[in-house]
Design a protein around this motif. Structure first.
Motif, PDB file in Angstrom:
ATOM      1  N   ASP A 115      -3.908   3.658   1.122  1.00 33.72           N
ATOM      2  CA  ASP A 115      -4.146   3.702   2.565  1.00 33.72           C
ATOM      3  C   ASP A 115      -4.331   5.169   2.934  1.00 33.72           C
ATOM      4  OD1 ASP A 115      -4.115   3.620   5.301  1.00 33.72           O
ATOM      5  OD2 ASP A 115      -2.077   2.834   5.485  1.00 33.72           O
ATOM      6  N   THR A 168      -6.614   4.633   7.704  1.00 35.17           N
ATOM      7  CA  THR A 168      -5.853   4.770   8.937  1.00 35.17           C
ATOM      8  C   THR A 168      -6.481   5.851   9.805  1.00 35.17           C
ATOM      9  OG1 THR A 168      -3.757   4.015   7.998  1.00 35.17           O
ATOM     10  CG2 THR A 168      -3.628   5.415   9.956  1.00 35.17           C
ATOM     11  N   CYS A 221     -10.381  -2.025   5.082  1.00 39.77           N
ATOM     12  CA  CYS A 221      -9.393  -2.370   6.104  1.00 39.77           C
ATOM     13  C   CYS A 221      -9.174  -1.164   7.014  1.00 39.77           C
ATOM     14  CB  CYS A 221      -8.082  -2.765   5.422  1.00 39.77           C
ATOM     15  SG  CYS A 221      -6.708  -3.050   6.547  1.00 39.77           S
ATOM     16  N   GLU A 243      -7.792   0.926   2.311  1.00 39.43           N
ATOM     17  CA  GLU A 243      -7.351   0.897   3.701  1.00 39.43           C
ATOM     18  C   GLU A 243      -7.533   2.300   4.296  1.00 39.43           C
ATOM     19  OE1 GLU A 243      -3.349  -0.557   3.792  1.00 39.43           O
ATOM     20  OE2 GLU A 243      -3.895  -2.522   2.991  1.00 39.43           O
ATOM     21  N   LYS A 259      -7.179   0.649  10.118  1.00 38.98           N
ATOM     22  CA  LYS A 259      -5.970   0.670  10.939  1.00 38.98           C
ATOM     23  C   LYS A 259      -6.142   1.716  12.035  1.00 38.98           C
ATOM     24  CE  LYS A 259      -3.018  -0.494   7.014  1.00 38.98           C
ATOM     25  NZ  LYS A 259      -1.821  -0.095   6.234  1.00 38.98           N
ATOM     26  N   SER A 295       0.818  -1.215   0.000  1.00 38.42           N
ATOM     27  CA  SER A 295       0.000   0.000   0.000  1.00 38.42           C
ATOM     28  C   SER A 295       0.848   1.260   0.000  1.00 38.42           C
ATOM     29  CB  SER A 295      -0.911   0.015   1.233  1.00 38.42           C
ATOM     30  OG  SER A 295      -0.122   0.076   2.425  1.00 38.42           O
TER      31      SER A 295
END
Length: 210
Positions: free
Chosen positions: A56, A86, A117, A84, A119, A33
């Motif tokens: 990400d 974060t 996803c 993704e 994080k 990523s």
């Protein structure tokens, strides 16, 4: 072994480098990523189109942002192609150990990004007990990764990982640290020196076989 380890690493776009350069390097080394702010998402999508490198997207800036704003940013980033997300945990909540509010923050964003996803990110190196507690919270709420900056002994956080939640370490610059973290079971290592790490690791491997 080297290729497999490098492909589990990630790149970062917070060092003033050109979007195109970082994305092309990530593609060349088949990294997992590229981490970037939401303002760079459209550019990165263009350069990463057709590759397997995921975007990400960091939401919440430095962390001191309202939870509803973070949730909205997460939803928007997913709509624009981020695979993704974060989430930077609010620093003031960490400083005062307000874990119930941290849990609510993670849950709110988790709902907003749905199957993307997630994080959970702590930007500063805090007391190990605090990091350990937040790591467990992230796992309990269903985050995919708990992310921290590199520090000596950070791999010990792996012991707090459960329910399929992986440990991500960022800011890794040395080949020996990268190798040690891989051996310790870190799921994702974010580095801006992937080309140097790859070259040095490959050179050492070739010398050992002579």
């Amino acid at each position: 072994e080297i290729t497999s380890a490098i492909s589990a690493s990630g790149a970062s776009l917070f060092t003033g480098q050109e979007v195109q350069k970082v994305c092309e390097r990530a593609i060349r080394f088949k990294q997992a990523s590229v981490r970037l702010p939401i303002t760079k998402l459209t550019q990165a999508s263009y350069y990463l189109a057709g590759s397997k490198v995921k975007i990400d997207c960091v939401i919440g800036g430095a962390g001191e942002t309202l939870v509803k704003v973070k949730a909205y940013e997460g939803k928007l980033a997913v709509r624009r192609g981020a695979k993704e997300i974060t989430l930077v945990i609010t620093p003031s909540l960490l400083d005062s150990c307000r874990y119930s509010e941290i849990r609510k923050e993670i849950k709110r964003v988790k709902r907003s990004v749905k199957k993307a996803c997630l994080k959970v990110r702590v930007e500063s190196v805090l007391a190990f007990a605090v990091l350990s507690r937040v790591a467990r919270l992230a796992c309990e709420v269903g985050a995919n990764y708990f992310s921290v900056p590199y520090f000596l002994g950070c791999e010990r956080l792996k012991m707090d990982m459960s329910r399929g939640c992986g440990l991500e370490i960022t800011g890794v610059e040395k080949t020996e640290d990268f190798q040690r973290l891989i051996q310790a079971g870190a799921s994702r290592i974010v580095t801006d020196r992937v080309d140097e790490i790859y070259a040095q690791w490959l050179k050492s491997a070739e010398e050992e076989t002579r």
